[in-house]
Design an enzyme around this catalytic site. Structure first.
Site, mmCIF file in Angstrom:
data_model
loop_
_atom_site.group_PDB
_atom_site.id
_atom_site.type_symbol
_atom_site.label_atom_id
_atom_site.label_comp_id
_atom_site.label_asym_id
_atom_site.label_seq_id
_atom_site.Cartn_x
_atom_site.Cartn_y
_atom_site.Cartn_z
ATOM 1 N N ARG A 21 22.093 68.308 30.949
ATOM 2 C CA ARG A 21 20.828 67.493 30.694
ATOM 3 C C ARG A 21 19.892 68.265 30.026
ATOM 4 O O ARG A 21 18.681 67.868 29.496
ATOM 5 C CB ARG A 21 20.090 67.070 32.265
ATOM 6 N N GLU A 33 30.862 63.612 30.319
ATOM 7 C CA GLU A 33 30.975 62.051 30.546
ATOM 8 C C GLU A 33 32.459 61.998 31.109
ATOM 9 O O GLU A 33 32.794 61.255 31.978
ATOM 10 C CB GLU A 33 30.610 61.189 29.563
ATOM 11 N N TYR A 116 31.673 52.069 28.910
ATOM 12 C CA TYR A 116 30.779 53.107 29.617
ATOM 13 C C TYR A 116 30.411 54.309 28.665
ATOM 14 O O TYR A 116 29.304 54.744 28.597
ATOM 15 C CB TYR A 116 31.201 53.386 31.034
ATOM 16 N N ASP A 134 28.313 51.758 34.958
ATOM 17 C CA ASP A 134 29.070 52.363 35.966
ATOM 18 C C ASP A 134 29.036 51.906 37.400
ATOM 19 O O ASP A 134 28.316 50.836 37.541
ATOM 20 C CB ASP A 134 28.960 53.975 35.923
ATOM 21 N N CYS A 195 16.516 53.371 51.873
ATOM 22 C CA CYS A 195 15.565 52.412 51.444
ATOM 23 C C CYS A 195 14.011 52.531 52.000
ATOM 24 O O CYS A 195 13.178 51.889 51.138
ATOM 25 C CB CYS A 195 16.091 51.064 52.077
#
Length: 346
Positions: A21, A33, A116, A134, A195
Site C-alpha cells: 500500500r 494480488e 478480479y 472478490d 455490526c
DNA sequence: GACACGTGGGG
DNA sequence: TCCCCAAGTGT
C-alpha cells in the site's frame, strides 16, 4: 454520505499498513494480488517480501529459472500462480519492452490474471474505474443490499459485478476498491461481523432482517476424493536418492520421490510386487521399511491424500542421482517438505 | 458449468 | 474433529 463515501471514510481511518500500500509500482501490486489470491494476508506477507527481495524488477523475475521461482513459492499452494507469474513476467519483458500494461484489457491478457486481478491493478495503479469483485465484495454487497443470488452462479457473478461497477467512485477507484475489500476483511467478516461498530449498520439489509448468517449464498459442495500415495524414499549403495518432477495435475513441476499411487491402501507385499516398483530396481536385495508417521491425511481443498513413505535401501546406484543436499534446493510440495523435516530429525 | 488447483487459520 | 474459507483463474 453514500455507500462508497462511507466505506472510504472508514477505510482511511482503519486500514492496515501493508507493504504493497506504499507503492503504485504495478509490478509490486501485481505480485501482491497474485500472492493474495485465495490466501490470507498473514500467510502471504513473507512471500511478498521474499519475491521483492529476490526479484526487485520484472526483468529479474523474467530472467529467473522456474525452479527458483517455485522454490520461493514453496508452501504457499496453488503453484500455477507462480508458474503464470513467471510466464507473464517473460511476456512483459519480451512483448511489452518491460513496461507493465496499463489498461484493464491489456492487463487481463496476462496469464494468471482474471477479472478480479485486472480490475485491482487497473484501478490501483492506473486509476481506471473497474470494480473488483472478490470474496469480500460478494459478502459485503450481498449482506448490505440483501442479494440472495448465489455468488458462485453465472447469474450471481454477473449481478454482483454490475452492482459493484455502479457503486464505484470513479474519481478514486483504487481507494474505493481497497476500501470495500478491507471493510469485508476486517468489519463485515464471514463469522462474527462487527455490526455494533459498523458505519453502515443503520442501513444494512442483513442486519435489519437478521440474515447475516444466511449471506452470502453459495451453492454446491465439492466432493472430497481419497487418494493413496506410496513414496519410495530410496537410499542407494552410495547413499544417493531419487526425486522426480511432477508432470501433471497437482503440484505440477514440483519434485517428489518416485510415486506409486493406488486406489486403495497397500501393504509391503503388494508394494514390492508392483510393476513401477520393480522397474526401479535391478537388485533383488532390498530392504523395504515403512516410515512410521501419523496416519493423518494431507488435506487439500478437493482431496485427501493418504501417504506412506517407504524407506528402500538398495545395492543399486543407477538412476539414483540426487544427493540429499541437492534435494533441499528443489521445490517440493508441503507434504514432501513435512516428511523431510521429520525424517531428518530421526 | 463444473471441476482442478494448496495451505493453514479459526470457530 | 470437522467444516468453512482466504484479495481467483484456467480448462
Amino acid at each position: 454520505m453514500n455507500f462508497s463515501k462511507q466505506l472510504i471514510y472508514w477505510y482511511l481511518i482503519n486500514k492496515r499498513d501493508l507493504p504493497w500500500r506504499t507503492t503504485d509500482n504495478p509490478y509490486y501490486i501485481w505480485l501482491s494480488e497474485i500472492i493474495l489470491q485465495q490466501t490470507r494476508v498473514d500467510q502471504g506477507m513473507a512471500y511478498y517480501f521474499k519475491f521483492v527481495e529476490n526479484f526487485p524488477t520484472i526483468k529479474d523475475l523474467a530472467d529467473a529459472q522456474e525452479e527458483h521461482v517455485l522454490k520461493l513459492w514453496q508452501g504457499l499452494g496453488y503453484y500455477s500462480r507462480a508458474r503464470y507469474l513467471h510466464f507473464s513476467a517473460k511476456y512483459i519483458v519480451n512483448e511489452h519492452n518491460c513496461i507493465f500494461p496499463s489498461s484493464y484489457n491489456t492487463i487481463l491478457k496476462l496469464k494468471g490474471v482474471g477479472d478480479y486481478t485486472a480490475s485491482a491493478i487497473a484501478s490501483i495503479c492506473f486509476n481506471e474505474p473497474t470494480a473488483v469483485v472478490d470474496g469480500n465484495v460478494y459478502r459485503v454487497l450481498s449482506r448490505y443490499f440483501g442479494i440472495f443470488t448465489p455468488i458462485n452462479s453465472t447469474n450471481g457473478i454477473k449481478e454482483f459485478k454490475k452492482l459493484a461497477q455502479q457503486l464505484i467512485d470513479v474519481k478514486k477507484p483504487g481507494i474505493h476498491n481497497q476500501a470495500v475489500m478491507e471493510f469485508g476483511a476486517r468489519m463485515c467478516k464471514p463469522q462474527n461481523p462487527d455490526c455494533n461498530n459498523c458505519p453502515l449498520n443503520d442501513s444494512c439489509f442483513a442486519l435489519s432482517k437478521n440474515s447475516i448468517k444466511e449471506l452470502p449464498v453459495k451453492v454446491k459442495k465439492l466432493k472430497i476424493k481419497n487418494r493413496y500415495f506410496n513414496y519410495l524414499v530410496i537410499h542407494s549403495k552410495s547413499n544417493t536418492t531419487k526425486m522426480v518432477k511432477r508432470e501433471k495435475g497437482i503440484w505440477l513441476n514440483l519434485y517428489e520421490f518416485p510415486l506409486i499411487e493406488t486406489s486403495e491402501p497397500i501393504d509391503k507385499n503388494q508394494l514390492i510386487k508392483h510393476e513401477i516398483f520393480n522397474d526401479l530396481f535391478d537388485s533383488k536385495e532390498l530392504n523395504v521399511k515403512l516410515f512410521t508417521r501419523e496416519e493423518k491425511p494431507h488435506k487439500l481443498s478437493h482431496q485427501h491424500i493418504f501417504t506412506k513413505f517407504w524407506i528402500v535401501k538398495t545395492r543399486d546406484s543407477k538412476n539414483f542421482n540426487n544427493s540429499w543436499d541437492d534435494i533441499e534446493k528443489l521445490p517440493v510440495p508441503a507434504l514432501i517438505d513435512n516428511f523431510l523435516t521429520q525424517y531428518k530429525s530421526n
